[in-house]
Write an enzyme that holds these catalytic residues in place. Structure first.
Site, PDB file in Angstrom:
ATOM      1  CE  LYS A   1      -0.177  -0.432   4.988  1.00  0.00           C
ATOM      2  NZ  LYS A   1      -0.899  -0.971   6.117  1.00  0.00           N
TER       3      LYS A   1
ATOM      4  CE1 TYR B   1       9.500  32.806   1.108  1.00  0.00           C
ATOM      5  CE2 TYR B   1       9.867  30.420   1.187  1.00  0.00           C
ATOM      6  CZ  TYR B   1       9.520  31.579   0.477  1.00  0.00           C
ATOM      7  OH  TYR B   1       9.197  31.490  -0.834  1.00  0.00           O
TER       8      TYR B   1
END
Ligand code: PLP
Length: 820
Positions: free
Chosen positions: A489, A715
């Site tokens: 999965k 930032y």
């Protein structure tokens, strides 16, 4: 020296075993042990070897592939089941193979160099091949075939056209070397080094060294570095040739100087003469391996100046077979480093395993011919290609063109690599799996470049050998007959889809499981035929699931009814479903009390069949919850017993995930579900299993900047260095799966083996590292995650679990799969 041709009768005599031969004069050219990799079946002798999977289970498959000659344990096969076969009977079939190799090797009087040591065996072997090829016709171990099985297969390749053999030998525990020594009988020995690899099988480094040296019992010359051999150990062999970085050996490397970043200049003394050697490598391991080759060449009489000249032109060795995404929906297997029959065969087997495209294609250069008859060589190549189901061949080189008529498939031929390159757009190369295999001189890396999809440079490398190793570690923990389901999965925990599923299918696991129907459909479309379970099948996908033979997990009455209603009313075979019961996880599943109502519903229809019943453990990796886990197991046992009784037929029962496989062996029932362990991460804190690291996430430096104390980085101005320093901007950000939580020093990466922290906030596509004091430049490789920086370590740093780290690596990160 002529080539010996063996009949089955000859081999029966050589390995001195009982036999039942229907055609004693049948000729044997190839030795086979893996029924999935049979070539030239007519002339193959299949050894049913012991191992994790007993080779006797595959006799039937080998027979179906056309093999008629077998070496088996007498009680293990009912030979009356097979027609027209030659049977050789041995109690120990591996020993029989080794005896045959021993005999075969004795037919040749040319020198045999044997290489052992903890590291570097394959590199030294490949480099010696490059260095000695001008004088010798060399036969050598393919890839790193160096085990009890690999060595005899390597020796079997010796023939009269060669005049030197180079054989690798590896051991992992005491007692293994004697058998290898008897087979190889080296005339020259090389001990590369002694490290800490495989220490488990030995009481001490000294014991390990003594064991390895047994290989050279009767050798004439031994080449080694005395720092790896305790002075109390007696080195066998008549003549010793020692080398060392430093003083105290015949060949002494007295100084080494790095030059313009990409090469080393070594100064050395030998017989009171000084030499200067320019080496096109800069890492310590390469230098050692190279000095080892230098010593060997001196030991066998090469002139110092010849060596100096050849070493300069030495090329790096890559033993990898890489699988990459190509242009035009192709998959590319890149093996452009060497080209001989044995490595071609290995690469073709890997090609054959790939199911994602229906067409298989080979781009091949001329093979080096050493005194061989060309037609004979290319006849062999052609029959190999046919045996591996190849659809198309593009040949490069004059020899291939001359032998064009031998190839019965779609073919095109070019005299040079350049001609092929200019013609690529016209060749309509699409929707295929393409193996690129060329000798060094053909420069096939340019073809690989032209056909590979170039993307974002951050790359997740997936080591398929390690994955297979981990699979085998878990298989070895299973009780006899227990089936294995593997969870693929979420793109196999981030590591890939069909690439991993192909390998699992090849390794014959019993079931695959995905989370959603579309993952299952994608696997079917790329040729996966194993049964696939879908854990969260939406009602709107039921019809497609039925079309693609995907089996649903059924966890509620409403889902059960909805699924039954979607099954066609005309009679089809009962459709397999998987019932989930909730024993304490409290996520999905029927309640244990639902058993009677569920039985009633199930018995009302013959459209479905309960293929398996399962439950999921909530905390199987955590000791303090072991009582809870035991209670879950007990509830599951009761529920499934009731259900079996009520249904009147057997189904597969399974509850164990990765950590339960090792921690709760009593809970294996009929099948286990392997997840994270396959990907090299131990799910519990005890880490008791010898798992190998599977994934390596690497990126590169885009720019290096000098920053003054007080300047801010990134930032929000969150990043700051404590003094003047250097930062490197690298090409990975949170959109690649590198969480923002790694910002401001929480995350660390490895550059040139040194750990460096992040500075400032992580950006979407980039982040910055503090590389103050380290000599780095643009383009330098940066390791984000790998063996040295494990998913567990990364997870701990940001307070999550390795599952999240692995599955977060985004799909835009290029995946490269490789086999070594
Ligand atoms: C994911 C999953 C597993 C595998 O768990 P691991 O801890 O990775 O071994 C097993 N069973 C179910 C139902 C799962 O969802």
């Amino acid at each position: 020296m002529s080539n010996k041709i063996y009949t089955v009768q000859d081999i029966a005599t050589i390995v001195a075993v009982a036999s039942e031969l229907i055609d004693p004069s049948a000729i044997v050219y190839t030795l086979a042990y893996d029924s999935r990799k049979i070539t030239d079946a007519k002339h193959a002798l299949f050894f049913a070897l012991p191992g994790r999977r007993d080779g006797h289970q595959y006799v039937q498959e080998a027979y179906r592939a056309g093999v008629r000659n077998f070496v088996v344990r007498p009680e293990a096969v009912n030979i009356t089941d097979y027609l027209n076969c030659n049977w050789l009977f041995a109690q120990d079939t591996l020993h029989a193979l080794q005896q045959l190799a021993t005999y075969h090797r004795k037919q040749f009087a040319y020198p045999v160099i044997a290489i052992t040591g903890s590291n570097g065996k394959t590199i030294v072997k490949e480099w010696l091949y490059q260095l000695l090829s001008p004088e010798y016709h060399i036969v050598r171990s393919p890839k790193s075939y160096n085990s009890q099985l690999g060595v005899p297969l390597s020796l079997w390749q010796m023939d009269g056209q060669h005049n030197l053999a180079i054989i690798e030998a590896g051991i992992s525990k005491v007692g293994e070397m004697e058998a290898i020594e008897r087979m190889v009988k080296p005339t020259i020995g090389i001990l590369t080094n002694i490290g800490h690899a495989h220490d488990d099988g030995f009481a001490s480094t000294k014991e390990k060294t003594i064991e390895k040296l047994k290989l050279f019992k009767d050798a004439d010359k031994i080449v080694y570095n005395p720092i790896y051999v305790d002075s109390a150990i007696e080195v066998p062999g008549r003549h010793h040739f020692t080398w060392r970085i430093g003083k105290g050996a015949q060949l002494e490397v007295t100084a080494s100087l790095k030059e313009n970043g990409s090469q080393y200049v070594l100064e050395a003394t030998y017989l009171q003469q000084s030499y200067v050697l320019t080496v096109p490598f800069v890492d310590k391991a390469s230098i050692e391996n190279l000095v080892c080759c230098w010593a060997l060449m001196l030991a066998i009489g090469y002139e110092a100046m010849v060596i100096v000249d050849r070493v300069k032109r030495l090329l790096p060795v890559s033993m990898r077979l890489e699988l990459k995404k190509g242009i035009n929906n192709n998959s590319i297997i890149d093996d452009s480093y060497s080209n001989d029959l044995s490595s071609l065969l290995i690469a073709l087997d890997f090609l054959k395993q790939q199911q994602q495209h229906s067409r298989k294609m080979l781009i091949l250069s001329d093979l080096p011919t050493v005194g061989q008859n060309q037609t004979a060589l290319y006849t062999k190549v052609a029959s190999m290609l046919e045996g591996k189901g190849l659809d198309r061949l593009i040949g490069v080189g004059k020899h291939l063109r001359q032998n064009a008529a031998l190839f019965r498939m779609d073919t095109q031929f070019f005299d040079t690599t350049e001609q092929l390159l200019t013609n690529i757009p016209k060749l309509e190369i699409r929707d295929s799996t393409i193996l690129i295999k060329g000798s060094r001189v053909f420069g096939f890396e340019n073809i690989s470049k032209a056909l590979t999809l170039q993307t974002h440079e951050t790359t997740l490398e997936i080591n398929l050998n390690a994955l297979e190793h981990n699979l085998n570690v878990y298989k070895s923990l299973l009780q006899q007959g227990t089936k294995l389901m593997v969870m693929v999965k979420a793109f196999s925990y981030g590591s890939g889809s069909f690439e991993i599923a192909n390998l699992l299918q090849f390794n014959k696991v019993d079931y695959l499981t995905v989370a959603y129907a579309d993952e299952g459909i994608a696997l079917r479309k790329s040729g996966i035929t194993l049964p696939i379970v879908v854990m969260s099948p939406g009602e709107d996908t039921f019809e497609q699931m039925i079309e693609y033979r995907l089996e649903p997990e059924i966890y509620s009455f409403s889902e059960l009814e909805a699924f039954i209603s979607k099954l066609p009313s005309e009679k089809m075979e009962a459709y397999p479903i998987h019932i989930k019961v909730d024993t304490g996880m409290h996520r999905l599943g029927f309640e244990p009390d639902d058993v009677d109502r569920l039985l009633a519903k199930l018995k009302r229809t013959d459209k479905i069949v309960v293929k398996s019943v399962f439950s999921h453990l909530a905390a199987s990796g955590i000791r303090e919850h072991d009582n809870f886990t035991s209670e879950q197991i007990r509830l599951f046992d009761v529920f499934t017993q009731d259900l079996t009784r009520g249904l009147g037929y057997h189904f597969i029962r399974h509850i164990a995930n990765t950590s339960a496989i090792s921690r709760f062996p009593q809970a294996q029932f009929d099948m286990v579900r392997l997840g994270i362990g396959l990907y090299g991460v131990s799910a519990d804190e005890y880490r008791s299993l010898p798992l190998q690291s599977v994934t390596r996430l690497r990126t590169g430096i885009t720019q290096v900047k000098y920053i003054k104390a007080g300047d801010t980085v990134g930032y929000n101005r969150n990043g700051r260095l404590s003094g003047d320093g250097t930062i490197a901007t690298v090409k990975i950000g949170y959109a690649d799966g590198y969480s923002r939580r790694f910002g401001n020093g929480v995350g660390k990466m490895l550059i040139k083996g040194m750990l460096v922290p992040t500075v400032g906030d992580i950006c979407m596509d980039m982040c910055m590292l503090d590389v103050t004091g380290i000599d780095v430049r643009e383009g330098e490789e940066v390791l984000v995650m790998g063996e040295e920086l494990s998913p567990e370590t990364l997870a701990k740093a940001i307070g999550t679990i390795p599952y999240e780290i692995l599955t977060s690596i985004s799909q835009r990160v290029r995946r490269v799969y490789y086999f070594e």
